[in-house]
Motif scaffolding. Structure first.
Motif, PDB file in Angstrom:
ATOM      1  N   ASN A 213       2.890  -7.152   8.966  1.00 46.59           N
ATOM      2  CA  ASN A 213       2.447  -7.690  10.243  1.00 46.59           C
ATOM      3  C   ASN A 213       3.666  -7.809  11.164  1.00 46.59           C
ATOM      4  N   ALA A 214       3.467  -8.369  12.345  1.00 47.39           N
ATOM      5  CA  ALA A 214       4.556  -8.596  13.292  1.00 47.39           C
ATOM      6  C   ALA A 214       4.291  -9.897  14.034  1.00 47.39           C
ATOM      7  N   SER A 215       5.360 -10.667  14.227  1.00 45.92           N
ATOM      8  CA  SER A 215       5.231 -11.942  14.936  1.00 45.92           C
ATOM      9  C   SER A 215       5.850 -11.827  16.326  1.00 45.92           C
ATOM     10  N   ASP A 235      -8.747   1.119  16.364  1.00 41.57           N
ATOM     11  CA  ASP A 235      -7.452   1.705  15.979  1.00 41.57           C
ATOM     12  C   ASP A 235      -6.279   0.944  16.602  1.00 41.57           C
ATOM     13  N   GLY A 236      -6.423  -0.355  16.710  1.00 39.83           N
ATOM     14  CA  GLY A 236      -5.331  -1.192  17.181  1.00 39.83           C
ATOM     15  C   GLY A 236      -4.518  -1.711  16.009  1.00 39.83           C
ATOM     16  N   PRO A 237      -3.532  -2.586  16.267  1.00 43.34           N
ATOM     17  CA  PRO A 237      -2.699  -3.138  15.198  1.00 43.34           C
ATOM     18  C   PRO A 237      -3.492  -3.807  14.084  1.00 43.34           C
ATOM     19  N   ALA A 238      -4.627  -4.430  14.429  1.00 43.96           N
ATOM     20  CA  ALA A 238      -5.447  -5.085  13.399  1.00 43.96           C
ATOM     21  C   ALA A 238      -5.995  -4.074  12.409  1.00 43.96           C
ATOM     22  N   ASP A 239      -6.042  -2.797  12.818  1.00 46.72           N
ATOM     23  CA  ASP A 239      -6.528  -1.742  11.925  1.00 46.72           C
ATOM     24  C   ASP A 239      -5.381  -1.052  11.198  1.00 46.72           C
ATOM     25  N   TYR A 240      -4.325  -0.638  11.960  1.00 48.42           N
ATOM     26  CA  TYR A 240      -3.333   0.212  11.302  1.00 48.42           C
ATOM     27  C   TYR A 240      -2.259  -0.551  10.526  1.00 48.42           C
ATOM     28  N   TYR A 241      -1.987  -1.804  10.843  1.00 46.44           N
ATOM     29  CA  TYR A 241      -1.018  -2.553  10.030  1.00 46.44           C
ATOM     30  C   TYR A 241      -1.520  -2.754   8.598  1.00 46.44           C
ATOM     31  N   PRO A 242      -2.741  -3.269   8.398  1.00 51.34           N
ATOM     32  CA  PRO A 242      -3.256  -3.387   7.025  1.00 51.34           C
ATOM     33  C   PRO A 242      -3.429  -2.027   6.343  1.00 51.34           C
ATOM     34  N   ALA A 243      -3.767  -0.991   7.124  1.00 49.86           N
ATOM     35  CA  ALA A 243      -3.960   0.341   6.543  1.00 49.86           C
ATOM     36  C   ALA A 243      -2.650   0.888   5.982  1.00 49.86           C
ATOM     37  N   ILE A 244      -1.546   0.628   6.661  1.00 46.45           N
ATOM     38  CA  ILE A 244      -0.238   1.075   6.182  1.00 46.45           C
ATOM     39  C   ILE A 244       0.107   0.393   4.854  1.00 46.45           C
ATOM     40  N   LYS A 257       5.276   8.042   0.679  1.00 50.53           N
ATOM     41  CA  LYS A 257       3.998   8.764   0.647  1.00 50.53           C
ATOM     42  C   LYS A 257       2.940   8.121   1.541  1.00 50.53           C
ATOM     43  N   VAL A 258       3.345   7.121   2.316  1.00 49.81           N
ATOM     44  CA  VAL A 258       2.399   6.448   3.206  1.00 49.81           C
ATOM     45  C   VAL A 258       1.978   7.386   4.324  1.00 49.81           C
ATOM     46  N   THR A 259       0.679   7.486   4.535  1.00 52.23           N
ATOM     47  CA  THR A 259       0.135   8.306   5.616  1.00 52.23           C
ATOM     48  C   THR A 259      -0.034   7.439   6.855  1.00 52.23           C
ATOM     49  N   ALA A 260       0.535   7.911   7.981  1.00 51.90           N
ATOM     50  CA  ALA A 260       0.447   7.137   9.217  1.00 51.90           C
ATOM     51  C   ALA A 260      -0.976   7.175   9.758  1.00 51.90           C
ATOM     52  N   PRO A 261      -1.623   6.019   9.943  1.00 53.65           N
ATOM     53  CA  PRO A 261      -2.977   5.980  10.507  1.00 53.65           C
ATOM     54  C   PRO A 261      -2.942   6.239  12.015  1.00 53.65           C
ATOM     55  N   THR A 262      -4.081   6.378  12.617  1.00 55.17           N
ATOM     56  CA  THR A 262      -4.184   6.598  14.059  1.00 55.17           C
ATOM     57  C   THR A 262      -3.472   5.482  14.819  1.00 55.17           C
ATOM     58  N   ASN A 263      -2.608   5.883  15.741  1.00 50.02           N
ATOM     59  CA  ASN A 263      -1.810   4.977  16.582  1.00 50.02           C
ATOM     60  C   ASN A 263      -0.723   4.226  15.814  1.00 50.02           C
ATOM     61  N   GLY A 264      -0.576   4.498  14.534  1.00 51.66           N
ATOM     62  CA  GLY A 264       0.367   3.727  13.717  1.00 51.66           C
ATOM     63  C   GLY A 264       1.628   4.474  13.330  1.00 51.66           C
ATOM     64  N   THR A 270       8.745   1.869  10.909  1.00 52.30           N
ATOM     65  CA  THR A 270       9.352   0.552  10.721  1.00 52.30           C
ATOM     66  C   THR A 270       9.033   0.008   9.332  1.00 52.30           C
ATOM     67  N   PHE A 271       7.810   0.237   8.870  1.00 47.42           N
ATOM     68  CA  PHE A 271       7.428  -0.186   7.523  1.00 47.42           C
ATOM     69  C   PHE A 271       8.341   0.460   6.481  1.00 47.42           C
ATOM     70  N   GLY A 272       8.645   1.743   6.680  1.00 46.60           N
ATOM     71  CA  GLY A 272       9.534   2.432   5.751  1.00 46.60           C
ATOM     72  C   GLY A 272      10.918   1.811   5.703  1.00 46.60           C
ATOM     73  N   LYS A 273      11.453   1.407   6.858  1.00 46.07           N
ATOM     74  CA  LYS A 273      12.764   0.753   6.889  1.00 46.07           C
ATOM     75  C   LYS A 273      12.737  -0.562   6.110  1.00 46.07           C
ATOM     76  N   LEU A 274      11.667  -1.331   6.317  1.00 46.29           N
ATOM     77  CA  LEU A 274      11.552  -2.606   5.619  1.00 46.29           C
ATOM     78  C   LEU A 274      11.424  -2.404   4.112  1.00 46.29           C
ATOM     79  N   MET A 275      10.601  -1.461   3.719  1.00 44.91           N
ATOM     80  CA  MET A 275      10.382  -1.228   2.291  1.00 44.91           C
ATOM     81  C   MET A 275      11.619  -0.640   1.619  1.00 44.91           C
ATOM     82  N   ARG A 276      12.357   0.192   2.332  1.00 42.19           N
ATOM     83  CA  ARG A 276      13.581   0.757   1.755  1.00 42.19           C
ATOM     84  C   ARG A 276      14.573  -0.362   1.434  1.00 42.19           C
ATOM     85  N   ALA A 277      14.709  -1.316   2.350  1.00 39.01           N
ATOM     86  CA  ALA A 277      15.616  -2.438   2.112  1.00 39.01           C
ATOM     87  C   ALA A 277      15.100  -3.349   1.001  1.00 39.01           C
ATOM     88  N   LEU A 278      13.788  -3.566   0.967  1.00 42.24           N
ATOM     89  CA  LEU A 278      13.212  -4.431  -0.061  1.00 42.24           C
ATOM     90  C   LEU A 278      13.308  -3.804  -1.449  1.00 42.24           C
TER      91      LEU A 278
END
Length: 426
Positions: A213-215, A235-244, A257-264, A270-278
């Motif tokens: 998510n994002a704050s 296809d807003g953030p409420a859809d593509y953030y959980p889909a990612i 291997k994450v597939t980018a959803p529509t508009n995401g 950014t998710f990849g950067k966070l997960m790489r660090a985690l």
């Protein structure tokens, strides 16, 4: 006569009494100035050899192993490397004559058609350990062998725990990740004022839950998935953030291997950067809550789109590693000869030194020093006296690079920047 003898006898009795008193007087205490015994220093680790190995293969189908020796708290890496993973469920047995496998170097960095020596990643990781002086929290991951770098840290932590107890039995690590709750948050908000974060849970060595998510930058209680304006349509953030997040779970936690959803598309990067660090924390057993830089590792170049009135085109080359930005080069190309550089023009440097007291190379060194003091914040870079134009050019090129290509991870092509009107020339 008798009176004299009586007097002598009395004196002898008194003298004997005084002598007896002296013999019973206690010995004096030793002087406080006497040297004290040195304190006894207790060892942290017990002497011996300690071994750790993995039973779960890395991404390149190899197993990691490590043996250290401890003598008087001095730690030495005795044996470290990777070996081929023999899958017991495979239909064909692995070739036992095959040499120990090392991760293959990235093909993108090697010229086609040329034979190159394979990279000895185990040696590179040991060098990184020595460069960090044994500090497991500051070891730089080796490019091309990041997972093995993180595994090395975890094995070292495990071996040192055994050394504290004197347990010389080989410890086998049977999970890829260390159980726990982890959080990664971008260290700053994006252009739209949102600060992305990922929280996840690891149980039994596997990722069991991911929240992405994002704050809000000004109000951290405001979430992008709950913003009515951004989610007014499908296809807003409420859809593509959980889909990612779900796509990552479906792929066993492999964020590549994450597939980018529509508009995401941007949110997926950014998710990849966070997960790489985690991943580094989950594998090595480091901190559980981290801030993540928006900048992607790589070597980036920015240059002006045209030459100035004196026939020079400035450019800057930045090296980014783990969020730290280093100035690799700042110079200018000649319009008359694209192989010529302003820093090598001695006549120009002499004129500049006469006018301002410093040469072009001096100005560049001062700028780089000011950049290092600014800690990656281009707005905090002080101009160099006598080199105002070069200072402004440097800040403009660096600022544009960090705001675009370095965030997107696009290090392939240099970016071109439009000049700002110049008031004067050095």
């Amino acid at each position: 006569m008798k009176k004299l003898l009586s007097t002598l006898l009395a004196c002898l009795v008194v003298a004997g009494s005084l002598s007896a008193c002296k013999r019973t007087t206690p010995e004096p205490e030793p002087s406080s100035s006497a040297p004290e015994e040195p304190p006894v220093v207790s060892s942290i680790y017990q002497d011996g050899a300690y071994s750790v190995k993995y039973s779960v293969p890395a991404g390149d189908s190899t197993l990691d192993y490590l043996t250290i020796s401890v003598l008087d708290d001095e730690i030495t890496v005795q044996d470290y490397g990777f070996e081929p993973y023999e899958n017991p469920d495979a239909s064909e047995p692995a070739d036992e004559s095959e040499a120990a496998v090392q991760p293959e170097p990235s093909s993108s960095s090697e010229p086609e058609g040329e034979d190159t020596e394979p990279v000895d990643y185990a040696a590179e990781i040991k060098s990184a350990y020595r460069a960090a002086d044994g500090d497991l929290d500051t070891i730089e991951p080796v490019e091309g062998a990041e997972e093995h770098s993180y595994r090395f840290v975890r094995m070292m932590r495990t071996a040192l725990e055994s050394a504290k107890e004197g347990n010389t039995s080989t410890v086998t690590i049977g999970t890829r990740f260390l159980d726990g709750n982890y959080e990664g948050r971008m260290e700053s908000a994006n252009r739209d004022g949102w600060q992305e974060f990922v929280t996840l849970t690891v149980s039994g060595g596997e990722i069991t839950e991911i929240i992405y998510n994002a704050s809000g930058e000004e109000d951290s209680s405001k979430l992008i998935t709950e913003d009515s304006e951004l989610n007014a349509q499908a296809d807003g953030p409420a859809d593509y953030y959980p889909a990612i997040a779900q796509s990552c779970l479906d792929n066993g936690g492999d964020f590549s291997k994450v597939t980018a959803p529509t508009n995401g598309g941007a949110a997926t990067k950014t998710f990849g950067k966070l997960m790489r660090a985690l991943t580094a924390q989950m594998t090595s057993g480091g901190e559980r809550k981290i801030a993540v830089s928006r900048l992607a590792d790589g070597l980036y170049t920015a240059r002006f789109a045209d030459f100035d009135e004196n026939g020079w085109k400035e450019y800057v080359v930045l090296k980014i590693k783990n969020g730290k930005v280093t100035v690799d080069e700042f110079d200018a190309i000649s319009e008359k000869d694209d192989a010529a550089r302003r820093s090598a023009d001695t006549a120009l440097s002499d004129r500049m030194r006469e006018a301002t007291g410093l040469s072009y190379s001096d100005a560049v060194s001062a700028l780089v020093n000011n950049w290092e003091k600014a800690e990656n914040d281009v707005t905090q870079v002080d101009n160099v006296a006598g080199a105002t134009v070069s200072s402004n050019s440097f800040k403009l090129l660096v600022g544009q690079l960090l705001a675009t290509a370095a965030v997107e991870g696009n290090a392939e092509v240099p970016i071109e920047v439009e000049r700002l009107p110049e008031d004067a020339e050095e």
